[in-house]
Design an enzyme around this catalytic site. Structure first.
Site, short mmCIF file in Angstrom:
data_model
loop_
_atom_site.label_atom_id
_atom_site.label_comp_id
_atom_site.label_asym_id
_atom_site.label_seq_id
_atom_site.Cartn_x
_atom_site.Cartn_y
_atom_site.Cartn_z
N GLY A 124 0.80 -1.21 0.00
CA GLY A 124 0.00 0.00 0.00
C GLY A 124 0.83 1.26 0.00
N SER B 17 -7.31 -8.81 -2.61
CA SER B 17 -7.58 -7.93 -1.47
C SER B 17 -6.61 -6.76 -1.38
CB SER B 17 -7.53 -8.73 -0.16
OG SER B 17 -6.23 -9.26 0.06
N ASN B 18 -5.52 -6.83 -2.14
CA ASN B 18 -4.57 -5.71 -2.18
C ASN B 18 -5.06 -4.54 -3.01
OD1 ASN B 18 -1.86 -8.10 -2.65
ND2 ASN B 18 -2.71 -7.36 -0.73
N ARG C 212 -6.15 -0.59 -2.35
CA ARG C 212 -5.20 0.41 -1.89
C ARG C 212 -3.86 0.35 -2.61
NH1 ARG C 212 -5.13 -3.97 1.15
NH2 ARG C 212 -3.22 -4.74 2.14
N LYS D 27 4.94 -9.36 -6.37
CA LYS D 27 4.72 -7.92 -6.41
C LYS D 27 5.88 -7.17 -7.06
CE LYS D 27 1.55 -7.42 -2.49
NZ LYS D 27 1.32 -6.79 -1.16
N CYS E 64 -2.97 -3.75 9.03
CA CYS E 64 -4.04 -3.46 8.07
C CYS E 64 -4.94 -4.68 7.89
CB CYS E 64 -3.44 -3.04 6.74
SG CYS E 64 -2.60 -1.45 6.79
#
Length: 357
Positions: A33, A61-62, A65, A78, A202
């Site tokens: 994020g 779910s990433n 943001r 990533k 988070c």
């Protein structure tokens, strides 16, 4: 017209400043994020070399943001997905994607040696251990965009020892901060000598995407101002963002003192053979011990057993031996370590095991 014309029009940037950014090498730890906006703005500004360090893969779910990624990136590392997006935006960059987790054992590999010489940014020519054919060269600045107490303190300790600027940030729910540490400023430990009471993240407490983006953008701005040598410098300052109350604030911590009795994070590879290793997690939480040979003992039991002369053997520690306390995030180990320090133990380190793979 130059890609950077609007930036170079600023007198505090200009041609010389743009050339300085082009020569800079920034290590970004965490491509989530915070790391997503940091990378987009550093790449957009023309920072010539970026090293990305993150072991995770993109999950759906990433995406609310981590707006650098798309649905097509789900399942990819990533760092490689980020590299592709950054190079598509600015193909003149050099991007090193490293799908690894930072640890106390490998942090020196990624920081390398620095030779700024005459106030200019330089990269040296030393290798970085077992990094294959990639010679990363020395790093000029580190961005801590990781969601981990252990990573933040490991980076801070390493940057402080090398005089290397560290731009660190944290965000949870609708609040967060960004600060400039180390280099010519105090470390993260000087400002935060103790961990918070809980290990909320988070994932457990939630977060608003725009808050993450705003703090990540501030983190990138602080990094650029540090690389450009702007005055006043971001190092030694913290900015706080509270979107729950719609407030912004900042303060100076340049006179903060380094703590005298720091608890340091370690890695399994660095634990000495004679160390007494205590896993503070119950078996229900972690069926397998943190490392082979670790003893199990809950925090309160360990503290109580070592505050009296006689105690059950499994919970009794030898004051003269190194002690490693293990838990998931480091919070339980930190609290236990402080209690043991008060009882006279002075060779304590923490192993944050993390979540099960």
């Amino acid at each position: 017209m130059s890609r950077y014309a609007r930036q170079m029009a600023l007198p505090e940037v200009g041609t010389a400043g743009q050339a300085r950014l082009a020569r800079a090498h920034v290590l970004v730890v965490g491509v989530g994020g915070l790391g997503a906006p940091v990378l987009q703005y550093l790449a957009g500004a023309g920072v010539g070399q970026l090293t990305l360090l993150d072991p995770d893969r993109v999950e759906e779910s990433n995406l609310h943001r981590q707006v650098l990624f798309t649905m097509a990136d789900i399942g990819q590392p990533k760092v490689t997905a980020a590299q592709a997006h950054l190079m598509a935006r600015n193909p003149g960059l050099t991007v090193h994607p490293l799908a690894e987790a930072l640890s106390a054992a490998n942090v020196a590999r990624y920081l390398g040696d620095r030779d700024l010489g005459h106030g200019d940014l330089g990269h040296g020519d030393l290798g970085h251990g077992d990094l294959g054919a990639v010679d990363l060269g020395a790093v000029d600045l580190v961005v801590d965009a990781a969601d981990s107490f252990a990573t933040s303190y490991i980076l801070s300790d390493a940057c402080l020892a090398r005089g290397l600027p560290l731009i660190s940030a944290s965000v949870l729910a609708q609040r967060g901060y960004v600060g400039g540490f180390c280099g010519a400023a105090p470390s993260l430990r000087a400002l935060f000598p103790e961990l918070p009471e809980s290990a909320a993240s988070c994932a457990s407490a939630g977060v608003m995407g725009p808050v993450v983006g705003a703090i990540g953008a501030l983190q990138a701005q602080m990094a650029l101002k540090t690389l450009l040598g702007h005055s006043p410098a971001p190092l030694g300052r913290v900015m706080q963002v509270d979107m729950a109350d719609l407030t912004l604030s900042s303060f100076d911590f340049s006179s903060a003192c380094e703590p005298a009795d720091p608890l340091r994070f370690t890695s399994p590879e660095l634990i000495p053979a004679q160390a007494q290793v205590i896993d503070l997690r119950p078996v229900e939480e972690a069926p397998q011990p943190a490392v082979t040979g670790a003893r199990r003992c809950l925090p309160d039991d360990l503290i109580a057993a070592n505050s009296i002369a006689a105690a059950p053997a499994p919970a009794r520690l030898e004051p003269g031996l190194p002690t490693v306390l293990c838990c998931r995030s480091g919070v339980r180990a930190w609290r236990t370590g402080r209690a043991l320090q008060a009882q006279g133990f002075n060779q304590i380190e923490i192993l944050a095991v993390g979540d099960p793979a």
